[in-house]
Design a protein around this motif. Structure first.
Motif, PDB file in Angstrom:
ATOM      1  N   ASP A 446       0.803  -1.221   0.000  1.00  0.00           N
ATOM      2  CA  ASP A 446       0.000   0.000   0.000  1.00  0.00           C
ATOM      3  C   ASP A 446       0.835   1.269   0.000  1.00  0.00           C
ATOM      4  O   ASP A 446       0.364   2.323  -0.439  1.00  0.00           O
ATOM      5  CB  ASP A 446      -0.928   0.017   1.227  1.00  0.00           C
ATOM      6  CG  ASP A 446      -2.008  -1.052   1.158  1.00  0.00           C
ATOM      7  OD1 ASP A 446      -2.266  -1.548   0.041  1.00  0.00           O
ATOM      8  OD2 ASP A 446      -2.589  -1.388   2.207  1.00  0.00           O
ATOM      9  N   CYS A 447       2.091   1.174   0.467  1.00  0.00           N
ATOM     10  CA  CYS A 447       2.908   2.380   0.540  1.00  0.00           C
ATOM     11  C   CYS A 447       3.236   2.945  -0.846  1.00  0.00           C
ATOM     12  O   CYS A 447       3.560   4.127  -0.973  1.00  0.00           O
ATOM     13  CB  CYS A 447       4.182   2.119   1.328  1.00  0.00           C
ATOM     14  SG  CYS A 447       5.191   0.766   0.698  1.00  0.00           S
ATOM     15  N   GLN A 479       3.293  -0.311   8.216  1.00  0.00           N
ATOM     16  CA  GLN A 479       2.907  -1.652   7.738  1.00  0.00           C
ATOM     17  C   GLN A 479       3.589  -2.754   8.569  1.00  0.00           C
ATOM     18  O   GLN A 479       4.538  -2.533   9.284  1.00  0.00           O
ATOM     19  CB  GLN A 479       3.286  -1.797   6.272  1.00  0.00           C
ATOM     20  CG  GLN A 479       4.760  -1.808   5.965  1.00  0.00           C
ATOM     21  CD  GLN A 479       5.030  -1.922   4.470  1.00  0.00           C
ATOM     22  OE1 GLN A 479       4.120  -1.937   3.652  1.00  0.00           O
ATOM     23  NE2 GLN A 479       6.298  -2.011   4.081  1.00  0.00           N
TER      24      GLN A 479
END
Length: 479
Positions: A446-447, A479
């Motif tokens: 997601d980063c 995360q």
């Protein structure tokens, strides 16, 4: 006169290879099959390796383990589909089966996020293969942490010659425990392909090892004035390569793999500057008009159809360009040599502390032996034998071709077996000053969304580069 090169020359400056993996970025590993000569070379090498003379030489270099008897091994690799080495892999497997009497159950698939998920799931459910050819960076962390694969040093305690034909300095260390697990075969590089015919028509000289971003922008302006799109890229679909090199251009080979602690530190600001550099190129009109909505396949077709001048991509794209120069992509005999001659490859324009000849690349994948197979007395010797065969001095050059390998003593390779673009790639690689891994492979999940998926918002000014980078780094820290 027949030209020859030593594959090891392709590793010029590569002693700084990173331990990261360059995973399935967009179309990575999905290049159409290369010329039949490559497949013939694989067959010849496999045949030679199986002959008494070659077998004798191989035994002196790296004595193969002796299987206890015919066994069936499950092997998973990325040598499948349109991967350039898919047929080479099949040929080598067939030769090893004929030599040993063992059987390979091949569960290979092309590299993609779906494939990676399948591999991880197999390990979690106890369905992992006996041998796995896979990425040796963050993608392998979970099964290394779980103790599901065997370190090379542990294998050498029983089989002292295992992988000793490789330069250990070029075998990647695990990000989990610093140990070496995967024996590499072929590496990768990322560079800039170009259409020489377009450059000539626009009055642009071939870019060289000292090419700068300022020169690149001047050339893009000339190309644009000549009626062509300067850069083939789908920023709304696959911004990966521009993202990587734009950041690299604001750092150096020494700092590129350091993920910023925050958007405010020096590396964080380098990332912001990189995103803004892409935004500038977009505002100057150097990308396709539909770059925010086009697919990577569409912009690649613009390049191969002679509508765009430059393409930053990986070594795997050589096969794709060759395939696009064939009237039948599945039949290498239909290659239009004159069309292929228009394409060339060079260094990515540099800036600041990064020279154009400092490229992204490395040895990102290798053969893992799973703990399950290692502890099976009927399979242990066979899996060692298989990996030794597939990573032998006679087989590796067939797979490495125009890329790189970790062999200590790479044999001379007759370049007559390669096509024109592969030979140009070898020439380009002989001038590389360093190879550094892809930082995006350490910055996964997601980063990456704010700057990968969010690239259209960044280049159009809807989201500031600083905010997008800050959001991605915050996701990384959490995360």
């Amino acid at each position: 006169m027949m030209r020859k090169r030593v594959i090891a020359a392709m590793l010029a400056g590569a002693m700084v290879l990173s331990a990261t993996a360059c995973g399935g970025q967009g179309g990575e590993g999905n290049a159409p099959a290369a010329a039949n000569t490559e497949n013939d070379a694989a067959s010849d090498a496999a045949s030679d390796a199986g002959s008494s003379d070659a077998g004798s030489d191989a035994a002196q270099e790296t004595p193969a383990a002796e299987p206890t008897g015919p066994v069936e091994l499950v092997v998973t690799t990325t040598f499948a589909g349109e991967d350039t080495n898919a047929q080479n892999y099949k040929d080598a497997v067939a030769a090893w089966e004929a030599e040993t009497g063992n059987t390979i159950v091949d569960t290979s698939a092309t590299s993609s996020e779906t494939f990676k998920t399948r591999v991880i799931t197999d390990f979690e459910t106890g369905s992992e293969p006996d041998v796995l050819f896979f990425f040796n960076g963050a993608d392998s962390n979970s099964f290394i942490e779980a103790g599901k694969v065997v370190p090379i040093d542990e294998i050498r305690a029983t089989y002292p010659e295992y992988a000793t034909n490789m330069n250990d300095d070029l075998i990647a260390d695990s990000l989990v425990d610093g140990k070496k697990y995967a024996v590499p075969v072929n590496g990768y590089w990322e560079a800039m392909f170009f259409n020489a015919e377009i450059l000539e028509e626009a009055g642009v000289s071939k870019p060289g090892p000292n090419y700068t971003m300022d020169q690149f922008k001047e050339d893009c302006e000339k190309i644009k004035a000549a009626g062509y799109t300067p850069i083939a890229a789908a920023l709304g679909n696959i911004p990966h390569y521009w993202w990587e090199f734009a950041i690299f251009n604001n750092q150096s080979p020494a700092t590129h793999l350091e993920i910023p602690g925050s958007v405010d530190d020096a590396n964080g600001q380098a990332w912001v500057a990189g995103m803004n550099d892409i935004k500038e190129l977009y505002e100057l009109g150097y990308f396709p008009e539909n770059t925010l909505s086009a697919t990577d396949d569409e912009t690649f077709a613009m390049f191969t159809d002679g509508k765009a001048a430059f393409l930053i991509d990986g070594s795997w794209k050589v096969g794709g360009i060759v395939g696009a120069c064939q009237s039948d992509p599945e039949d290498p005999s239909t290659l239009d040599a004159d069309k292929l001659a228009k394409f060339d490859v060079t260094y990515v324009p540099g800036k600041g502390d990064r020279k154009a000849s400092d490229l992204v690349g490395g040895l990102s994948s290798g053969y893992f032996i799973t703990r399950k197979a290692w502890e099976d007395p009927e399979k242990q010797a066979a899996v060692v034998s298989f990996v030794e065969y597939m990573t032998s001095d006679s087989i590796v050059p067939v797979f490495a071709q125009h890329t790189a390998s970790a062999l200590k003593n790479a044999p001379e390779v007759d370049t007559a077996q390669f096509n024109a673009l592969q030979i140009k790639s070898m020439d380009m690689m002989s001038g590389v000053t360093s190879l550094t891994g892809a930082v995006q492979d350490l910055f996964q999940g997601d980063c990456r969304v704010p700057t990968f998926d969010g690239m259209p918002e960044i280049v159009t000014g809807k989201v500031s580069a600083e905010d997008a980078v800050a959001e991605g780094l915050e996701a990384y820290q959490n995360q």
